[in-house]
Design a protein around this motif. Structure first.
Motif, short mmCIF file in Angstrom:
data_model
loop_
_atom_site.label_atom_id
_atom_site.label_comp_id
_atom_site.label_asym_id
_atom_site.label_seq_id
_atom_site.Cartn_x
_atom_site.Cartn_y
_atom_site.Cartn_z
N PHE A 85 -9.50 2.99 -4.38
CA PHE A 85 -8.79 3.41 -5.59
C PHE A 85 -7.81 4.56 -5.33
O PHE A 85 -6.90 4.78 -6.10
CB PHE A 85 -9.79 3.77 -6.69
N SER A 86 -7.98 5.27 -4.23
CA SER A 86 -7.10 6.40 -3.90
C SER A 86 -5.83 5.95 -3.18
O SER A 86 -4.79 6.58 -3.30
CB SER A 86 -7.84 7.42 -3.03
N HIS A 88 -5.79 5.71 0.23
CA HIS A 88 -5.90 6.13 1.64
C HIS A 88 -6.41 5.00 2.54
O HIS A 88 -5.86 4.76 3.62
CB HIS A 88 -6.81 7.36 1.77
N SER A 89 -7.44 4.32 2.09
CA SER A 89 -8.00 3.24 2.89
C SER A 89 -7.03 2.06 3.00
O SER A 89 -6.88 1.46 4.06
CB SER A 89 -9.33 2.79 2.28
N VAL A 90 -6.34 1.75 1.89
CA VAL A 90 -5.34 0.66 1.91
C VAL A 90 -4.21 1.03 2.87
O VAL A 90 -3.78 0.20 3.68
CB VAL A 90 -4.78 0.38 0.49
N GLU A 91 -3.74 2.26 2.80
CA GLU A 91 -2.67 2.70 3.69
C GLU A 91 -3.10 2.60 5.15
O GLU A 91 -2.35 2.09 6.00
CB GLU A 91 -2.26 4.14 3.36
N ASN A 92 -4.30 3.06 5.47
CA ASN A 92 -4.80 2.97 6.85
C ASN A 92 -4.93 1.52 7.30
O ASN A 92 -4.63 1.19 8.45
CB ASN A 92 -6.15 3.67 6.98
N PHE A 93 -5.36 0.66 6.40
CA PHE A 93 -5.48 -0.76 6.71
C PHE A 93 -4.10 -1.34 7.07
O PHE A 93 -3.94 -2.01 8.09
CB PHE A 93 -6.09 -1.53 5.53
N ILE A 94 -3.12 -1.09 6.23
CA ILE A 94 -1.78 -1.66 6.43
C ILE A 94 -1.12 -1.11 7.69
O ILE A 94 -0.54 -1.86 8.47
CB ILE A 94 -0.91 -1.45 5.18
N THR A 95 -1.21 0.19 7.90
CA THR A 95 -0.56 0.77 9.09
C THR A 95 -1.27 0.36 10.38
O THR A 95 -0.71 0.53 11.47
CB THR A 95 -0.45 2.31 9.00
N VAL A 104 2.90 -9.26 4.38
CA VAL A 104 1.53 -9.38 3.90
C VAL A 104 1.49 -9.29 2.38
O VAL A 104 2.34 -8.66 1.75
CB VAL A 104 0.60 -8.31 4.50
N LEU A 105 0.49 -9.93 1.84
CA LEU A 105 0.20 -9.91 0.41
C LEU A 105 -1.19 -9.31 0.27
O LEU A 105 -2.14 -9.79 0.88
CB LEU A 105 0.23 -11.35 -0.11
N ILE A 106 -1.27 -8.22 -0.50
CA ILE A 106 -2.52 -7.48 -0.63
C ILE A 106 -2.96 -7.49 -2.10
O ILE A 106 -2.17 -7.14 -2.98
CB ILE A 106 -2.35 -6.01 -0.19
N PHE A 107 -4.21 -7.87 -2.36
CA PHE A 107 -4.78 -7.86 -3.71
C PHE A 107 -5.78 -6.72 -3.81
O PHE A 107 -6.71 -6.66 -3.00
CB PHE A 107 -5.46 -9.18 -4.02
N GLY A 108 -5.57 -5.83 -4.79
CA GLY A 108 -6.46 -4.69 -4.90
C GLY A 108 -6.40 -4.00 -6.24
O GLY A 108 -6.25 -4.66 -7.27
N HIS A 109 -6.45 -2.68 -6.19
CA HIS A 109 -6.77 -1.88 -7.37
C HIS A 109 -5.80 -0.71 -7.61
O HIS A 109 -5.12 -0.26 -6.70
CB HIS A 109 -8.17 -1.30 -7.19
N ASN A 110 -5.82 -0.25 -8.83
CA ASN A 110 -5.17 1.01 -9.17
C ASN A 110 -6.20 2.12 -9.01
O ASN A 110 -7.38 1.83 -8.96
CB ASN A 110 -4.66 0.97 -10.62
N PHE A 113 -2.62 1.22 -5.91
CA PHE A 113 -1.39 0.44 -5.83
C PHE A 113 -0.20 1.13 -6.48
O PHE A 113 0.92 1.05 -5.97
CB PHE A 113 -1.60 -0.96 -6.38
N THR A 114 -0.41 1.82 -7.58
CA THR A 114 0.69 2.58 -8.19
C THR A 114 1.12 3.69 -7.24
O THR A 114 2.32 3.91 -7.01
CB THR A 114 0.28 3.15 -9.56
N SER A 115 0.17 4.38 -6.66
CA SER A 115 0.47 5.47 -5.73
C SER A 115 1.24 4.97 -4.51
O SER A 115 2.27 5.56 -4.13
CB SER A 115 -0.84 6.13 -5.29
N LEU A 116 0.80 3.88 -3.91
CA LEU A 116 1.48 3.34 -2.73
C LEU A 116 2.84 2.77 -3.07
O LEU A 116 3.80 2.94 -2.30
CB LEU A 116 0.60 2.29 -2.04
N ALA A 117 2.96 2.11 -4.22
CA ALA A 117 4.27 1.57 -4.64
C ALA A 117 5.28 2.70 -4.78
O ALA A 117 6.45 2.54 -4.42
CB ALA A 117 4.14 0.81 -5.95
#
Length: 163
Positions: A85-86, A88-95, A104-110, A113-117
């Motif tokens: 939800f933060s 950080h983990s999504v960012e680490n995964f993608i990088t 890539v197409l990623i399905f997840g959470h707010n 996702f708002t923060s990363l967008a």
């Protein structure tokens, strides 16, 4: 060029006494996911690989999208790191993705996702709504070097519904 498409899970139901990971989609969430997926298809949507959070609502949303795309499920994985939800983990995964994959197409959470967008894209988004899609393109050849990209596409359910 690297491209990330973030899709927030569809509207979920709070009417069942289940854990957060097990919350299902509401009917509206199912309908909105179909609506956004069909609009993405109209725009010649292409992706090399798709990943989903293991949460029921994200996984169900991913299935709706990928079936609409007639996607090859051999190029799909459920990843625990995406139950985040933060951001950080999504960012680490993608990088940390392999550089042989370009989109890539990623399905997840707010809030993630708002923060990363907003971190990665060049258009401010107040909130990525449920079933919302944001596609960001980066002028790099390796995932570890993504920083600021160009927001290529935004599809939100409310923009597709008749008022």
């Amino acid at each position: 060029m690297k491209t990330i498409t973030l899709v927030r899970h569809g509207k979920s139901s709070w009417e069942y006494d289940v854990s957060d990971k097990d919350r299902p989609l509401k009917e509206r969430g199912i309908n909105d996911a179909h609506l956004v997926a069909k609009k993405a298809i109209e725009n010649d949507f292409q992706v090399d690989f798709a990943y989903s959070s293991p949460a029921n609502r994200a996984l169900h949303t991913s299935m709706i999208f990928l079936r609409n795309f007639s996607f090859d499920f051999n190029k799909f994985q459920v990843r625990e790191e995406l139950y985040d939800f933060s951001g950080h983990s999504v960012e680490n995964f993608i990088t940390g993705l392999g550089d042989e994959i370009d989109s890539v197409l990623i399905f997840g959470h707010n809030y993630a996702f708002t923060s990363l967008a907003n971190t990665w894209g060049d258009q401010y988004i107040d909130n990525v709504p449920t079933s919302g899609l944001v596609k960001i393109k980066f002028n790099v050849d390796v995932w570890s070097k993504i920083s600021k990209g160009s927001t290529e596409q935004i599809i939100f359910p409310k923009h597709l519904k008749n008022k």
